[in-house]
Design an enzyme around this catalytic site. Structure first.
Site, PDB file in Angstrom:
ATOM      1  N   HIS A 126       0.849  -1.117  -0.037  1.00  0.00           N
ATOM      2  CA  HIS A 126      -0.061   0.056  -0.013  1.00  0.00           C
ATOM      3  C   HIS A 126       0.997   1.113  -0.018  1.00  0.00           C
ATOM      4  O   HIS A 126       0.423   2.193   0.392  1.00  0.00           O
ATOM      5  CB  HIS A 126      -0.844  -0.004   1.244  1.00  0.00           C
ATOM      6  CG  HIS A 126      -1.975  -1.052   1.074  1.00  0.00           C
ATOM      7  ND1 HIS A 126      -2.443  -1.562   2.205  1.00  0.00           N
ATOM      8  CD2 HIS A 126      -2.495  -1.749   0.102  1.00  0.00           C
ATOM      9  CE1 HIS A 126      -3.574  -2.642   1.785  1.00  0.00           C
ATOM     10  NE2 HIS A 126      -3.505  -2.665   0.324  1.00  0.00           N
ATOM     11  N   CYS A 134       4.525   8.586  -9.107  1.00  0.00           N
ATOM     12  CA  CYS A 134       3.852   8.985 -10.352  1.00  0.00           C
ATOM     13  C   CYS A 134       2.677   7.925 -10.618  1.00  0.00           C
ATOM     14  O   CYS A 134       2.701   6.803 -10.901  1.00  0.00           O
ATOM     15  CB  CYS A 134       4.811   8.988 -11.569  1.00  0.00           C
ATOM     16  SG  CYS A 134       3.711   9.149 -13.115  1.00  0.00           S
TER      17      CYS A 134
END
Ligand code: NAD
Length: 284
Positions: A126, A134
């Protein structure tokens, strides 16, 4: 409890490719609340869960506004993560890695504490709260690589990727956001490859992470045997041992995905497992 700790140590020593899966429970003893434990953030404030679901939508709709809001509210709802230190549970996993028993740690945690404890080979499923990513090409950046204050003053937010010019956000994967493909792919490979999975401090209800033990459980390996009459046969047996260390049973326990649960605190149980591994190895 003692027998289960010895059993886990024995299983780890006999394994050829062990990995650990970790969740928020791993870090509660470092002072970071979990979400769904008895004192968890969601347990105490269900509205906070609903608000969390909006973060990714906000970024997609208006990355500039997402960044302006983010920069005006520096600390995360998990507290000042930069000040938090790894606990004995994190250090125990690092020791297992240094012993070449544990190959990878796949964590749901964003707090950087496995790395701070010296662990290598950490997959942050996560993301990591101390990095930017990005959304187009998954390039990761240290926030220091951008002068975010200046970008805000010059009204040039969001920051753009230096590789592909995609919009950059926190590396943390928000609810509703896809798992970055590189991490998702490698986590699947490790889950399929391992012969032991040590699952620590997760309620195992957040998907797709919670699929990793289910996928590992499906693995079967061939074992040769011999009947009483001397005939050779090959049978398919489970190819993985799945051990949970958690404060409470989880769906993995109830549905028989894990082989056994060692119930208690990761900061207490994992160091005891390491002690037993050391004893087992020194006696032979
Ligand atoms: P969760 O909150 O859903 O479950 C935590 C589990 O750990 C519970 O079953 C709880 O009983 C158990 N637990 C709590 N303290 C423990 C301890 N000391 N020893 C053993 N077990 C303990 O957490 P989750 O399954 O990781 O899912 C929550 C999601 O929220 C994750 O995706 C994660 O990204 C994020 N999160 C991260 C952090 C962090 O980075 N430290 C903290 C909170 C939430």
């Amino acid at each position: 409890m003692k027998e289960l700790i010895q059993r886990a140590a024995q299983d780890l020593v006999s394994s050829k490719y062990a990995i650990a899966l970790t969740g928020a429970g791993m870090s509660t003893e470092s002072g970071i609340p979990d979400f769904r434990g008895p004192s968890g953030i969601w347990t105490k404030d269900p509205e906070a869960e609903k608000r969390a679901y909006l973060s990714y939508e906000k970024f997609k709709e208006d990355p500039k506004e997402y960044w302006e809001e983010r920069l005006s509210r520096p600390s995360s709802m998990l507290g000042d993560l930069g000040k938090m230190e790894p606990n004995p549970g994190h250090h125990a996993l690092t020791k297992l890695q240094k012993m070449n028993i544990l190959r990878w740690i796949i964590t749901q945690n964003i707090d950087n504490l496995h790395r701070k404890a010296g662990s290598k080979n950490v997959l942050e499923y996560h993301g990591n709260a101390f990095r930017l990513r990005c959304v187009s090409c998954n390039s990761r950046y240290d926030p220091e690589e951008y002068d975010l204050k200046k970008l805000k003053e010059e009204r040039k937010l969001p920051p753009y990727c230096k590789e592909c010019k995609g919009a950059v956000k926190s590396d943390v994967v928000y609810f509703g956001e896809p798992i970055p493909s590189d991490v998702a792919h490698q986590s699947l490979e490790e889950a399929w490859r391992c012969d032991l999975m040590l699952i620590c401090g997760t309620s195992a209800v957040v998907y797709p992470f919670a699929n990793l033990p289910i996928i590992a459980r499906q693995k079967r390996v061939e074992k040769e045997g011999k009947t009483d009459t001397g005939l050779f046969f090959v049978e398919k047996i489970p190819g993985v041992i799945i051990i949970e260390v958690n404060a409470e049973p989880t769906p993995l326990t109830g549905e028989g995905i894990s082989d056994y649960l060692i119930q208690g605190k990761t900061g207490e149980i994992l160091p005891k497992i390491v002690e037993e591994v050391e004893k087992t190895r020194s006696t032979g």
